[in-house]
Design a protein around this motif. Sequence first.
Motif, PDB file in Angstrom:
ATOM      1  N   GLU A  64       0.810  -1.223   0.000  1.00  0.00           N
ATOM      2  CA  GLU A  64       0.000   0.000   0.000  1.00  0.00           C
ATOM      3  C   GLU A  64       0.844   1.274   0.000  1.00  0.00           C
ATOM      4  O   GLU A  64       1.890   1.327   0.645  1.00  0.00           O
ATOM      5  N   GLU A  65       0.392   2.229  -0.740  1.00  0.00           N
ATOM      6  CA  GLU A  65       1.038   3.529  -0.685  1.00  0.00           C
ATOM      7  C   GLU A  65       0.006   4.624  -0.935  1.00  0.00           C
ATOM      8  O   GLU A  65      -1.066   4.385  -1.496  1.00  0.00           O
ATOM      9  N   THR A  66       0.352   5.827  -0.481  1.00  0.00           N
ATOM     10  CA  THR A  66      -0.537   6.965  -0.663  1.00  0.00           C
ATOM     11  C   THR A  66      -0.044   7.768  -1.858  1.00  0.00           C
ATOM     12  O   THR A  66       1.130   8.113  -1.943  1.00  0.00           O
ATOM     13  N   CYS A 115       4.854 -12.197  -7.681  1.00  0.00           N
ATOM     14  CA  CYS A 115       5.466 -11.258  -8.631  1.00  0.00           C
ATOM     15  C   CYS A 115       5.793  -9.937  -7.944  1.00  0.00           C
ATOM     16  O   CYS A 115       5.118  -8.931  -8.147  1.00  0.00           O
ATOM     17  N   THR A 116       6.830  -9.969  -7.120  1.00  0.00           N
ATOM     18  CA  THR A 116       7.340  -8.726  -6.521  1.00  0.00           C
ATOM     19  C   THR A 116       8.814  -8.620  -6.897  1.00  0.00           C
ATOM     20  O   THR A 116       9.416  -9.615  -7.295  1.00  0.00           O
ATOM     21  N   PRO A 117       9.418  -7.462  -6.746  1.00  0.00           N
ATOM     22  CA  PRO A 117      10.872  -7.419  -6.898  1.00  0.00           C
ATOM     23  C   PRO A 117      11.516  -8.440  -5.947  1.00  0.00           C
ATOM     24  O   PRO A 117      11.023  -8.641  -4.830  1.00  0.00           O
ATOM     25  N   SER A 140       6.330 -18.549  -9.540  1.00  0.00           N
ATOM     26  CA  SER A 140       7.098 -17.323  -9.364  1.00  0.00           C
ATOM     27  C   SER A 140       7.397 -16.700 -10.726  1.00  0.00           C
ATOM     28  O   SER A 140       7.908 -17.375 -11.621  1.00  0.00           O
ATOM     29  N   LEU A 141       7.053 -15.424 -10.856  1.00  0.00           N
ATOM     30  CA  LEU A 141       7.367 -14.661 -12.073  1.00  0.00           C
ATOM     31  C   LEU A 141       8.562 -13.740 -11.807  1.00  0.00           C
ATOM     32  O   LEU A 141       8.844 -12.812 -12.568  1.00  0.00           O
ATOM     33  N   ILE A 142       9.213 -13.997 -10.681  1.00  0.00           N
ATOM     34  CA  ILE A 142      10.240 -13.087 -10.164  1.00  0.00           C
ATOM     35  C   ILE A 142      11.612 -13.460 -10.706  1.00  0.00           C
ATOM     36  O   ILE A 142      12.019 -14.620 -10.628  1.00  0.00           O
ATOM     37  N   LYS A 143      12.330 -12.461 -11.204  1.00  0.00           N
ATOM     38  CA  LYS A 143      13.654 -12.712 -11.783  1.00  0.00           C
ATOM     39  C   LYS A 143      14.715 -12.271 -10.772  1.00  0.00           C
ATOM     40  O   LYS A 143      14.930 -11.081 -10.567  1.00  0.00           O
ATOM     41  N   GLY A 144      15.329 -13.253 -10.129  1.00  0.00           N
ATOM     42  CA  GLY A 144      16.345 -12.946  -9.125  1.00  0.00           C
ATOM     43  C   GLY A 144      16.623 -14.167  -8.280  1.00  0.00           C
ATOM     44  O   GLY A 144      15.991 -15.209  -8.454  1.00  0.00           O
ATOM     45  N   ALA A 173      10.289 -13.497 -22.680  1.00  0.00           N
ATOM     46  CA  ALA A 173      10.528 -12.182 -23.282  1.00  0.00           C
ATOM     47  C   ALA A 173       9.253 -11.376 -23.121  1.00  0.00           C
ATOM     48  O   ALA A 173       8.392 -11.350 -24.004  1.00  0.00           O
ATOM     49  N   ASN A 174       9.122 -10.741 -21.971  1.00  0.00           N
ATOM     50  CA  ASN A 174       7.830 -10.190 -21.567  1.00  0.00           C
ATOM     51  C   ASN A 174       7.955  -8.791 -20.980  1.00  0.00           C
ATOM     52  O   ASN A 174       7.717  -8.598 -19.774  1.00  0.00           O
ATOM     53  N   ILE A 175       8.336  -7.844 -21.778  1.00  0.00           N
ATOM     54  CA  ILE A 175       8.321  -6.471 -21.264  1.00  0.00           C
ATOM     55  C   ILE A 175       6.864  -6.130 -20.942  1.00  0.00           C
ATOM     56  O   ILE A 175       5.979  -6.222 -21.806  1.00  0.00           O
TER      57      ILE A 175
END
Length: 384
Positions: A64-66, A115-117, A140-144, A173-175
């Motif tokens: 969450e962010e404002t 799918c987070t950083p 996981s769609l996470i690259k790391g 290859a999914n920008i």
Amino acid sequence: MTTWAPFAIGHGYHSDVRAGENTGKERIAVIGSGNWGSVAAKLVATNALSHENIHDEVRMWVFEETLANGEKLTQVINKNKINVKYLPNVNLGVNVVADPNLENTVKDATMLVFCTPHQFVESICKQLQGKVNPNAKAISLIKGMEVKPDGPVMLSKLITKHLGIDCSVLMGANIANEVAMEQFSEATVGYKADTSIAKSWVQAFATPYFHVAAIKDVEGVELCGTLKNVVAIAAGFVDGLGMGNNTKAAIMRIGLKEMIGFSKLLFPTVSDATFFESCGVADLITTCFGGRNRKVAEAYARNGGKRSFDELEAELLGGQKLQGVLTAGEVFQVLKARNWEKKFPLFATVHKIAIGHLPPSTIVDYDNESAQKLHRNPSVGVIG
Ligand SMILES: NC(=O)C1=CN([C@@H]2O[C@H](COP(=O)(O)OP(=O)(O)OC[C@H]3O[C@@H](n4cnc5c(N)ncnc54)[C@H](O)[C@@H]3O)[C@@H](O)[C@H]2O)C=CC1
Ligand SMILES: O=C(CO)COP(=O)(O)O
């Protein structure tokens, strides 16, 4: 196909809709709502509405962010069905519900899309321990990756370790902005063993414009997605230095060799064929030409390494996160610990440039004996 009730349009709906339900259908939750996380939610939300075996609602966890106007991001997403901060102008689907509560997001879910950083995954998994359906499956769609004292840990493994559930991966290859515009692209699911799990994930993600193939090589697929970000940083340096296409192609070729070599040393089961899937060479190409890692690395080199990656990331990406610089550091820890630095000179050089220990120009200045041996394979008759 379920007809979506008009009352839901523009309002979203709340967790009590789920109370007491046991429909026997899969229920998908997306953990993460950045640029790609939002597109992932759009893809699975489309399929949730068109497949009878998947519940219509897709809940998406939002850190969450404002916003500048004082509104909460979740409220705006639920009102307009658009993630105005991370994926503006794209309708996510009427059945996507943004939720700031992680535990509530995964409650009742049988299919968890991470799918987070990558730097946030472990703390998210710790918060989720004991909170997910033990029969759920994850992707996981996470690259790391993470590096622990006893060695590197792929994120799919970390998710399984913390939550005790199967975890596949989806890379390609999914920008995100291009997939969001429904431009044709491909992706690769890497799964461990169970083909029925692989089929479920293909069904959840595939659309006429998003083709998904599944292969039984979870580590290979995940390492492709992870390591290409380091090569993309190198490609960005080349662009920032004003070097041409030949140089960039050379860096990409050398990078691909290092990706293959590193992956196979870590996991001898990794298949050569994986590098020819979307997750391999295709993702390398798209990221080295159109990705965020390339863009920020280009700015870094153009500024002669005088402005930090953190500063440039904040300035150029508006809250989105780079993965390549952290990954280069994580890869470098592995190289150091295993005395592999000379086997992977491109990876090592990217890290040293990114932390300011070498100038960007050294990206093309690392030819040593070990590199020659690795990059010029005598078995195919290449000399020099
Ligand atoms: N954007 C793209 O084109 C693609 C990205 N990926 C991968 O997907 C993964 C996620 O990337 P994106 O969705 O693009 O995210 P992003 O780069 O847009 O990252 C921003 C996200 O991180 C969240 N965040 C910020 N601080 C946080 C914290 N402390 N804890 C948890 N979350 C926090 C933000 O709320 C936002 O949702 C990455 O590993 C990336 O490499 C994969 C394919 C394409
Ligand atoms: O992974 C990506 C495309 O597949 C996106 O790469 P960037 O994070 O460099 O934008």
